[in-house]
Design a protein around this motif. Structure first.
Motif, PDB file in Angstrom:
ATOM      1  N   SER A 182      64.268  47.887  31.313  1.00 34.06           N
ATOM      2  CA  SER A 182      65.016  47.152  32.326  1.00 34.06           C
ATOM      3  C   SER A 182      66.494  47.157  31.936  1.00 34.06           C
ATOM      4  O   SER A 182      66.841  47.369  30.768  1.00 34.06           O
ATOM      5  N   GLY A 183      67.339  46.932  32.916  1.00 34.30           N
ATOM      6  CA  GLY A 183      68.751  46.675  32.614  1.00 34.30           C
ATOM      7  C   GLY A 183      68.914  45.189  32.352  1.00 34.30           C
ATOM      8  O   GLY A 183      67.921  44.474  32.201  1.00 34.30           O
ATOM      9  N   GLY A 192      63.304  42.183  33.876  1.00 33.40           N
ATOM     10  CA  GLY A 192      64.122  40.969  33.858  1.00 33.40           C
ATOM     11  C   GLY A 192      63.875  40.265  35.181  1.00 33.40           C
ATOM     12  O   GLY A 192      63.083  40.722  36.016  1.00 33.40           O
ATOM     13  N   MET A 193      64.543  39.137  35.373  1.00 38.87           N
ATOM     14  CA  MET A 193      64.458  38.448  36.662  1.00 38.87           C
ATOM     15  C   MET A 193      65.846  37.901  36.997  1.00 38.87           C
ATOM     16  O   MET A 193      66.472  37.240  36.162  1.00 38.87           O
ATOM     17  N   LYS A 230      68.092  30.566  35.063  1.00 42.39           N
ATOM     18  CA  LYS A 230      66.810  31.127  35.527  1.00 42.39           C
ATOM     19  C   LYS A 230      65.724  30.054  35.652  1.00 42.39           C
ATOM     20  O   LYS A 230      64.645  30.328  36.193  1.00 42.39           O
TER      21      LYS A 230
HETATM   22  C1  6PG Z   1      69.379  45.549  36.432  1.00 40.45           C
HETATM   23  C2  6PG Z   1      68.113  44.912  36.001  1.00 40.45           C
HETATM   24  C3  6PG Z   1      67.922  43.629  36.744  1.00 40.45           C
HETATM   25  C4  6PG Z   1      67.956  42.537  35.709  1.00 40.45           C
HETATM   26  C5  6PG Z   1      68.089  41.181  36.320  1.00 40.45           C
HETATM   27  C6  6PG Z   1      68.260  40.128  35.233  1.00 40.45           C
HETATM   28  O1  6PG Z   1      69.432  46.776  36.539  1.00 40.45           O
HETATM   29  O2  6PG Z   1      70.341  44.769  36.565  1.00 40.45           O
HETATM   30  O3  6PG Z   1      67.031  45.698  36.009  1.00 40.45           O
HETATM   31  O4  6PG Z   1      66.742  43.532  37.497  1.00 40.45           O
HETATM   32  O5  6PG Z   1      66.762  42.582  34.953  1.00 40.45           O
HETATM   33  O6  6PG Z   1      69.238  41.209  37.145  1.00 40.45           O
HETATM   34  O7  6PG Z   1      69.424  40.440  34.520  1.00 40.45           O
HETATM   35  P1  6PG Z   1      69.880  39.475  33.286  1.00 40.45           P
HETATM   36  O8  6PG Z   1      68.777  39.579  32.285  1.00 40.45           O
HETATM   37  O9  6PG Z   1      71.178  40.074  32.818  1.00 40.45           O
HETATM   38  O10 6PG Z   1      70.013  38.110  33.875  1.00 40.45           O
END
Ligand code: 6PG
Length: 241
Positions: free
Chosen positions: A35-36, A136-137, A195
């Protein structure tokens, strides 16, 4: 669903890294969707710092659950972030890194990535299956790059879809809900007080939570683990100590 709650995002990153390394230790080829976001960034730092020589990275194949439709050199690129925090610090064969071609037009990028997953991964009922999907969320309850305003993408036929960020309009390639829920295991990494409200809604499936894509994460394997810090878990009943 298993909830693991730790003191802060650094402990979440340390504990998740140990958890991941333990899974990688089987010596079998392992396909993981990254995930980012901010928490994974710290996880990558911990993996690079504490585990770089403790894993046979040649057995690990890295993919992304979502990627921004930007070149790999762009600061917005999840691939670029992962190179900086992880790949530049471990001995991973470049052929094990399967990035989304963010520089292509989004539809082409999504179609190509779906084909790549269908070729590289085992399929269960014709859906590519990851060993692990890391998610992530967002504060809005999005996960991967499936946002509430486009929740229909969750059930798209195509295994990879083109999504649009609700504020920036940025195009993204994302795996769909079927691929997420086909994974042998899904791990949410969610930290920070911002969150807490959505964590409660999603985990406790409170009334109206069905509008949040994160609520739809329900792997058929039954293996869903949340790695939370105290702040993100603060509204849960009973609030984990
Ligand atoms: C992305 C992620 C995205 C991320 C959420 C939570 O490419 O930005 O995949 O889904 O998981 O936005 O980001 P944080 O952990 O930085 O709050």
């Amino acid at each position: 669903m298993e909830l693991k709650v730790y003191s802060d995002k650094h402990e979440v990153a340390e504990q998740f890294s140990a958890y991941l390394v333990d899974k990688l230790g089987t010596g079998k080829t392992f396909h993981v969707a990254l995930s980012g976001g901010s928490t994974p960034k710290i996880v990558f730092d911990v993996l690079a710092e504490n585990f770089s020589d403790k894993v046979d990275w040649s057995k690990v194949h890295f993919y992304w659950g979502d990627e921004r439709c930007v070149p790999p050199t762009d600061d917005e690129s999840n691939y670029k972030m992962t190179v900086g925090h992880l790949f530049s610090k471990i001995e991973v064969p470049k052929e094990n890194i399967h990035r989304v071609l963010g520089e292509k037009d989004p539809e082409t990028g999504a179609m190509r990535y779906a084909n790549l997953l269908e070729i590289n991964l085992d399929r269960v009922e014709d859906v590519p299956q990851f060993d692990l999907v890391i998610l992530g969320m967002g504060d809005d309850g999005h996960t991967a790059s499936i946002f509430p305003h486009q929740i229909d993408l969750w059930n798209a036929e195509d295994h990879c879809v083109v999504a649009t960020h609700p504020e920036s309009g940025q195009k993204r390639v994302s795996i769909n809900g079927k691929v997420i829920n086909s994974a042998k295991e899904v791990a949410f990494l969610v930290t920070g007080a911002s969150k807490a409200e959505k964590v409660k809604a999603v985990v406790e499936k409170t009334e109206g939570s069905e509008v949040y894509p994160a609520t739809l994460v329900d792997p058929k394997s039954g293996n869903l683990v949340w790695f939370l810090d105290k702040d993100a878990a603060a509204d849960l009943n009973p609030s984990p100590s």
